[in-house]
Design a protein around this motif. Structure first.
Motif, PDB file in Angstrom:
ATOM      1  N   LEU A   1      -8.038   2.138  -5.706  1.00  0.00           N
ATOM      2  CA  LEU A   1      -7.947   1.585  -7.059  1.00  0.00           C
ATOM      3  C   LEU A   1      -8.790   2.409  -8.027  1.00  0.00           C
TER       4      LEU A   1
ATOM      5  N   TYR B   1      -1.790  -2.047  -6.608  1.00  0.00           N
ATOM      6  CA  TYR B   1      -3.100  -2.039  -5.963  1.00  0.00           C
ATOM      7  C   TYR B   1      -3.939  -3.247  -6.371  1.00  0.00           C
TER       8      TYR B   1
ATOM      9  N   VAL C   1       0.832  -1.198   0.000  1.00  0.00           N
ATOM     10  CA  VAL C   1       0.000   0.000   0.000  1.00  0.00           C
ATOM     11  C   VAL C   1       0.869   1.251   0.000  1.00  0.00           C
TER      12      VAL C   1
END
Length: 429
Positions: free
Chosen positions: A408, A397, A364
């Motif tokens: 996203l 992602y 992330v």
């Protein structure tokens, strides 16, 4: 049946041991290859307690233990050599141990080497952790707890459980009985963490559970009756108490920041700062202050655009930890807002380098960095470079967050925007 028989055999052997027998005093050694993440967790838990999920086989022969671990070492930088060194506090209290242990060399497959076996459930306190710079072996010093020690812990656990076990009203109004692990308010904190995570981002529900933790009003360890003080490890209890409150206040500050309630975020950050200042473990306290300074910096920039003030807080964070990824990401985002694109690119590049060195699985954060770098190139009119980094972020992602997650969707919008700009440029040509 085999497990029960082995436990009973150890109990019988222990009953026949003399207080002067070397197997009752230690030290005992256990060699192991361990991940750096687990070692880091243990180093943060000095003074705390651990147990093992199975029978623990040890030896009194330190050289043999070291030989074993050195023969099994590898070149993986994420693994380290560890030597558990276990001692019994007082040879006269062996009979008071929570679980039995005994010399089982006579039935061991390695009769040439003394083998001491601890039964399942024995509790140890982590006293210290240090490394031999020559051998690169980390030694974890453990102390075997007696039944008297366990009774003290049980008194403390009962106090906290009395405060936090009962009927919990969940966010949807459903009531149910809940049980919590000792020394933690597991339900409130765990559910709050889930809703506050970047994968869920349901801040209303997260705040609900965090605030329930605060509303429990656990009694401060400083208010314990004097007659009970000797039964508790007060420094450790104070540490847990203030650590928990500091964490919750900081989580609430982050939630209010995301909700753009900057004044509330500022107040919660101050409360977290005050809680962490109460912690007496200086090194750990400094580490805890890094996200505090990040929070202050973000608030000053977003609420009042005081770039100089924000920068000072970021510098405080970096003085404590030069390898904090979140700090460099936040600095980069602030520099983008102030149109300092070259500096922002340097900040993101540094964050990416740290991630690749220390934590390559933080997908992330890696995605956030790539997206930030894409935005820099987009603002600098370098369309193709921007597209490359946006596509990198999208690729990460896709396998690290749910397909319907807003991150996203946002990166897809970024890519569409770039493609539209590219089409306009082509039309102009």
């Amino acid at each position: 049946m085999i497990v029960t028989d082995l436990h009973n055999m150890l109990d019988i052997k222990l009953g026949g041991l003399s207080p002067t027998n070397s197997t009752t005093t230690g030290p005992f050694y256990k060699a192991q290859i361990m991940s750096t993440d687990k070692l880091r967790l243990l180093k943060q838990s000095i003074g705390n307690y651990i147990t093992f999920k199975s029978f623990l086989s040890t030896t009194t022969n330190k050289s043999r233990a070291i030989d074993f671990i050195q023969n099994n070492r590898n070149k993986d930088k994420k693994q380290v050599m560890v030597l558990y060194m276990i001692e019994v506090n007082d040879q006269n209290t062996v009979q008071e141990l929570v679980q039995p242990f005994a010399n089982i060399t006579f039935i061991s497959c390695t009769t040439h080497e003394p083998e001491i076996l601890f039964s399942i459930g024995q509790i140890f306190q982590i006293h210290s952790i240090d490394q031999d710079e020559t051998t690169e072996i980390w030694t974890i010093h453990l102390q075997v707890l007696t039944s008297n020690d366990i009774e003290h812990l049980r008194n403390l656990t009962n106090y906290y459980q009395d405060k936090i076990i009962g009927t919990e009203t969940l966010y949807n109004g459903i009531q149910r009985k809940v049980m919590f692990e000792p020394l933690t308010i597991t339900t409130f904190v765990t559910i709050g963490n889930y809703y506050a995570s970047i994968l869920v981002k349901d801040y209303a529900k997260a705040a609900y559970y965090y605030e329930k933790f605060v509303q429990e009003e656990l009694e401060s360890p400083d208010n314990f009756d004097n007659e009970y003080r000797s039964a508790f490890d007060l420094p450790r209890i104070r540490y847990l108490y203030h650590l928990a409150h500091g964490f919750i206040y900081l989580q609430l500050a982050n939630i209010r920041f995301e909700q753009r309630k900057y004044l509330e975020a500022f107040e919660y950050t101050k409360q977290a700062y005050t809680a962490y200042l109460e912690i007496q473990y200086n090194l750990h306290q400094q580490t805890l202050l890094v996200p505090i300074f990040n929070s202050f910096a973000k608030i000053f920039w977003k609420y009042s655009e005081q770039y100089d003030q924000a920068t000072q807080y970021y510098l405080h964070a970096l003085q404590i930890n030069r390898n904090d990824v979140d700090t460099f990401i936040n600095i980069g985002l602030t520099q983008i807002s102030s149109e300092e694109y070259s500096h922002a690119l340097n900040s993101f590049s540094t964050a990416l380098s740290i991630l690749e060195t220390f934590n390559g699985t933080d997908y992330v954060s890696t995605g956030l960095i790539y997206r930030g770098m894409g935005r820099i190139y987009q603002e600098s009119k370098q369309i193709w470079q921007a597209l490359i980094y946006y596509l990198k972020a999208e690729e990460i992602y896709k396998y690290s967050i749910p397909s319907n997650h807003e991150l996203l969707e946002e990166i897809k919008d970024d890519i569409k925007g770039i493609l539209n700009v590219k089409d306009h440029v082509r039309d102009d040509l």
